[in-house]
Design an enzyme around this catalytic site. Structure first.
Site, PDB file in Angstrom:
ATOM      1  N   GLY A   1       0.536  -1.069   0.075  1.00 54.85           N
ATOM      2  CA  GLY A   1       0.119   0.091   0.057  1.00 54.85           C
ATOM      3  C   GLY A   1       0.617   1.399  -0.356  1.00 54.85           C
ATOM      4  O   GLY A   1       1.062   1.636   0.987  1.00 54.85           O
TER       5      GLY A   1
ATOM      6  N   SER B   1       0.382   4.062  -3.308  1.00 56.25           N
ATOM      7  CA  SER B   1      -0.301   4.708  -4.045  1.00 56.25           C
ATOM      8  C   SER B   1      -1.003   5.860  -2.743  1.00 56.25           C
ATOM      9  O   SER B   1      -2.505   4.853  -2.401  1.00 56.25           O
ATOM     10  CB  SER B   1      -0.715   4.454  -4.900  1.00 56.25           C
ATOM     11  OG  SER B   1       0.800   4.296  -5.893  1.00 56.25           O
TER      12      SER B   1
ATOM     13  N   GLU C   1      11.589  -4.602  -6.084  1.00 56.31           N
ATOM     14  CA  GLU C   1      10.480  -5.386  -6.406  1.00 56.31           C
ATOM     15  C   GLU C   1      11.577  -4.893  -7.912  1.00 56.31           C
ATOM     16  O   GLU C   1      11.035  -5.886  -9.614  1.00 56.31           O
ATOM     17  CB  GLU C   1       9.483  -3.912  -6.848  1.00 56.31           C
ATOM     18  CG  GLU C   1       8.780  -4.102  -8.261  1.00 56.31           C
ATOM     19  CD  GLU C   1       7.971  -3.448  -8.364  1.00 56.31           C
ATOM     20  OE1 GLU C   1       6.365  -3.579  -9.075  1.00 56.31           O
ATOM     21  OE2 GLU C   1       7.140  -2.489  -7.119  1.00 56.31           O
TER      22      GLU C   1
END
Length: 168
Positions: free
Chosen positions: A44, A46, A162
């Site tokens: 979480g 944005s 990522e």
């Protein structure tokens, strides 16, 4: 069921983050079910009206006698409707003008009272992204991952997880 590819990315972020910054209790609780494919996390970051400016986080966690009270909203959260937990970047002190200062990361059980997950349906009818709302969500003291106020450093590391790997 949940799409495997997108969860693989979220787990590749959350497991290393917990291993690096989590307490021993957090590692023991969260890592085994992640490895068994029984526990899914979303990330979480944005928020509405923030664009790609992660430092403008308004979602706030306030300390209380039981741990933390969480209020705010996340948007464009990949597959939150298929997840058990969220690692949320939240403001624990200061204001949005403080930018990266005062940001922390909390692990949020998405089944807690006050959490609402709404899938966002795209033009093709798919729902890969969600809005997640927090309305006076009570989290325990153990929800904090890493140090309070170290969220910006941690989320930068998370984004590196990522964007790295053999497929890159």
């Amino acid at each position: 069921g949940a799409p495997v590819g997108s969860h693989w990315i979220a787990e590749r972020q959350s497991a290393p983050l917990i291993l690096k910054y989590g307490t021993e209790a957090q590692k023991q609780f969260y890592i085994p079910p992640i490895c068994r494919g029984e526990s899914f996390f979303c990330i979480g970051m944005s928020e509405p009206n923030a664009g790609s400016d992660l430092a403008s986080v308004k979602t706030r966690a306030t300390r209380n006698a039981k741990g933390w009270t969480l209020n705010g909203q996340k948007v464009w959260t990949t597959n939150a409707h298929h997840c058990h937990y969220m690692i949320a970047l939240v403001r624990t002190s200061g204001t949005t003008e403080d930018r990266q200062k005062g940001l922390s990361q909390l692990i949020v059980d998405l089944k807690l009272p006050g959490v609402t997950v709404r899938p966002i349906t795209d033009l093709s009818g798919d729902s890969h992204f969600c809005e997640v709302f927090f309305d006076n969500v009570q989290l325990g003291e153990n929800a904090l991952i890493g140090g309070e106020g170290n969220g910006w450093e941690q989320v930068t590391a998370e984004l590196a997880f990522e964007r790295s790997g053999p497929e890159r």
